[in-house]
Design an enzyme around this catalytic site. Structure first.
Site, PDB file in Angstrom:
ATOM      1  N   GLY A   1      13.290  26.638  13.439  1.00  0.00           N
ATOM      2  CA  GLY A   1      13.640  28.044  13.240  1.00  0.00           C
ATOM      3  C   GLY A   1      12.696  28.932  14.027  1.00  0.00           C
TER       4      GLY A   1
ATOM      5  N   GLY B   1      11.558  33.303  14.597  1.00  0.00           N
ATOM      6  CA  GLY B   1      11.694  34.674  14.110  1.00  0.00           C
ATOM      7  C   GLY B   1      10.677  35.528  14.822  1.00  0.00           C
ATOM      8  CB  SER B   2      10.044  39.136  14.759  1.00  0.00           C
ATOM      9  OG  SER B   2      10.001  39.225  13.360  1.00  0.00           O
TER      10      SER B   2
ATOM     11  N   GLY C   1       7.085  34.200  14.548  1.00  0.00           N
ATOM     12  CA  GLY C   1       6.657  32.936  15.151  1.00  0.00           C
ATOM     13  C   GLY C   1       7.722  31.876  14.971  1.00  0.00           C
TER      14      GLY C   1
ATOM     15  CE  LYS D   1       8.469  31.056   7.253  1.00  0.00           C
ATOM     16  NZ  LYS D   1       9.113  32.059   6.394  1.00  0.00           N
TER      17      LYS D   1
ATOM     18  CG  ASP E   1      14.606  41.129   3.609  1.00  0.00           C
ATOM     19  OD1 ASP E   1      15.206  42.085   4.125  1.00  0.00           O
ATOM     20  OD2 ASP E   1      13.390  41.114   3.401  1.00  0.00           O
TER      21      ASP E   1
ATOM     22  CE  LYS F   1      17.781  38.522   7.323  1.00  0.00           C
ATOM     23  NZ  LYS F   1      17.324  39.520   8.250  1.00  0.00           N
TER      24      LYS F   1
ATOM     25  CG  ASN G   1      16.369  35.310   4.711  1.00  0.00           C
ATOM     26  OD1 ASN G   1      15.969  34.881   5.793  1.00  0.00           O
ATOM     27  ND2 ASN G   1      16.079  36.518   4.269  1.00  0.00           N
TER      28      ASN G   1
HETATM   29  N1  ADE Z   1      13.834  27.496   8.274  1.00  0.00           N
HETATM   30  C1  ADE Z   1      13.045  28.414   7.718  1.00  0.00           C
HETATM   31  N2  ADE Z   1      12.408  27.915   6.673  1.00  0.00           N
HETATM   32  C2  ADE Z   1      12.812  26.631   6.537  1.00  0.00           C
HETATM   33  C3  ADE Z   1      12.516  25.598   5.626  1.00  0.00           C
HETATM   34  N3  ADE Z   1      11.683  25.795   4.616  1.00  0.00           N
HETATM   35  N4  ADE Z   1      13.130  24.411   5.778  1.00  0.00           N
HETATM   36  C4  ADE Z   1      13.990  24.232   6.779  1.00  0.00           C
HETATM   37  N5  ADE Z   1      14.304  25.177   7.671  1.00  0.00           N
HETATM   38  C5  ADE Z   1      13.723  26.369   7.558  1.00  0.00           C
END
Ligand code: ADE
Length: 418
Positions: free
Chosen positions: A95, A97-98, A100, A117, A212, A214, A217
């Site tokens: 994944g 996002g803004s 990282g 993350k 949020d 959507k 998420n």
């Molecule tokens: N994308 C954002 N967070 C995630 C997560 N915890 N598991 C899998 N993909 C994701």
């Protein structure tokens, strides 16, 4: 700037900032004095946060942005020298996002899989400069415990990055499946909507507004259950110009009162649920127009038009959730309890649902824990930065950021093999 009612605390922020503000617990232990003044120490947020002495206001210390800070003691969260960036193999990007990237990672010793993350510190610092609301909302939260909420296991930092180690949702984003399938049959949409509603009701019971909701998420675990994630350390759309830009960019799921920057409360989440349910059933967001400005206008002032093809119960629920007047929206009075009574959910046995005893309508097909079939190749094809596992010293920007969850063994086994 978006105004919020005073009881509103967004889940995304709290989840995201929890590790960040561990920095302020460990040695300095802050909470914004502004926040305290606004809410008062008897405000539900403090009752929640301090339900068993988790947070204890102590002495005051100055913090950036001019706010005075109070101190908290938090014996439950401890600095962990045992977990670091080098303890994981970073396998794939799952994944972006803004803030990282999110990566699938394997703990080298335990072989457990997590979603990590990774956030650039400079992004956070930049936002901190931009928004004093962030400073005013420095609140802490103990790990939330609900079957349909992603949990945080560890956090640590290197010189340039912050790492949040989360449950890995191997089923990927609900949005990815929805995009591929166009729309969902009603029973499938009902199952996801019920699990989301259950998670939102739980958050509301803690006086937290998710805000949020959507499809991006909403993740699926390996069995096909919903896992709501924060998806962003600090959401754009709360402070300064970014607020307006962000809201102009993606108004699809935002309630009219948020778009209009009026006060809002937990009912924004019921609007969000309606928006996601609409997209699941019809394949398009409610009030959709390819022209963003038009869609913005539609959300604010056009009546909801629902094509036939879904049941009367589903359409009635959509109308009630997507009510422009938040005081008349379903859930305005008794929150989740009102939704539970709606005929669309009459087949849902809520206790069974929360116990995960209802078989999900779709079980993600996975050949193994590293099977990324449920993730968009747009992410998985991105290169994994080789520096991610390097520990070049933490710097002093976020002192005390690092921690392990209270019961690491229990928490970790949750994610194992998913
Ligand atoms: N994308 C954002 N967070 C995630 C997560 N915890 N598991 C899998 N993909 C994701």
């Amino acid at each position: 700037m978006v105004k919020k009612v005073k009881s509103s605390v967004t889940y995304a922020k709290m989840r995201g900032i929890v590790s960040y503000f561990t920095a302020l617990i460990k040695e300095k232990k802050f909470v914004s004095n502004d926040l305290m003044q606004k809410f008062g120490s008897s405000h539900p947020i403090y009752r929640h946060l301090d339900s068993d002495g988790f947070l204890r206001p102590d002495d005051g210390l100055p913090v950036e942005g001019g706010a005075t800070a109070l101190c908290f003691s938090n014996p439950a969260i401890q600095e962990s020298s045992r977990v670091s960036a080098a303890d994981f193999d970073y396998l794939k990007v799952i994944g972006t996002g803004s803030f990282g990237k999110v990566l699938l990672a394997r703990h080298r010793e335990t072989d457990e899989y997590y979603a990590v993350k990774v956030i650039q510190k400079h992004t956070i610092l930049k936002r901190k400069e931009e928004g004093h609301i962030m400073c005013e909302r420095r609140v802490l939260l103990r790990t939330l415990n609900h079957p349909f909420l992603v949990r945080l296991h560890f956090s640590f930092q290197t010189r340039d990055r912050l790492y949040l180690v989360l449950d890995y949702a191997s089923g990927g984003e609900l949005f990815y499946h929805l995009q591929r399938e166009g729309s969902f049959v009603e029973s499938r949409a009902r199952f996801y909507a019920a699990e989301m509603a259950s998670a939102l009701g739980y958050l509301h019971s803690l006086n937290i507004v998710y805000r949020d909701l959507k499809p991006e998420n909403v993740l699926l675990d390996s069995a096909g259950h919903v896992l709501l994630t924060d998806f962003g350390l600090c959401k754009e759309g709360v402070v300064g110009d970014a607020t307006i830009r962000t809201f102009c960019g993606t108004p699809e799921y935002l309630a009219p009162e948020v778009l209009q920057q009026r006060e809002y409360d937990r009912t924004v989440d019921w609007w969000g649920l309606g928006a996601v349910l609409h997209e699941m059933l019809y394949g398009l967001p409610a009030f959709f127009s390819p022209d963003r400005a038009e869609m913005f206008k539609n959300i604010m002032s056009q009546p909801l038009v629902l094509r036939p093809g879904v049941s009367a119960a589903a359409r009635d629920l959509l109308k009630r959730l997507l009510h422009k007047d938040r005081t008349k929206r379903l859930g305005a009075k008794h929150d989740l309890a009102e939704l539970k009574c709606h005929s669309f959910f009459s087949s849902i046995q809520w206790e069974e649902l929360v116990a995960k005893r209802i078989l999900p309508p779709f079980i993600p097909s996975l050949s193994g824990p590293t099977d990324l079939a449920n993730f968009d190749p747009e992410f998985t094809q991105l290169p994994v930065p080789p520096s991610l596992g390097m520990c070049e010293g933490t710097g002093m920007t976020f002192p005390g950021f690092s921690y392990m969850s209270e019961n690491v063994d229990t928490a970790s086994s949750h994610a194992k093999g998913h």
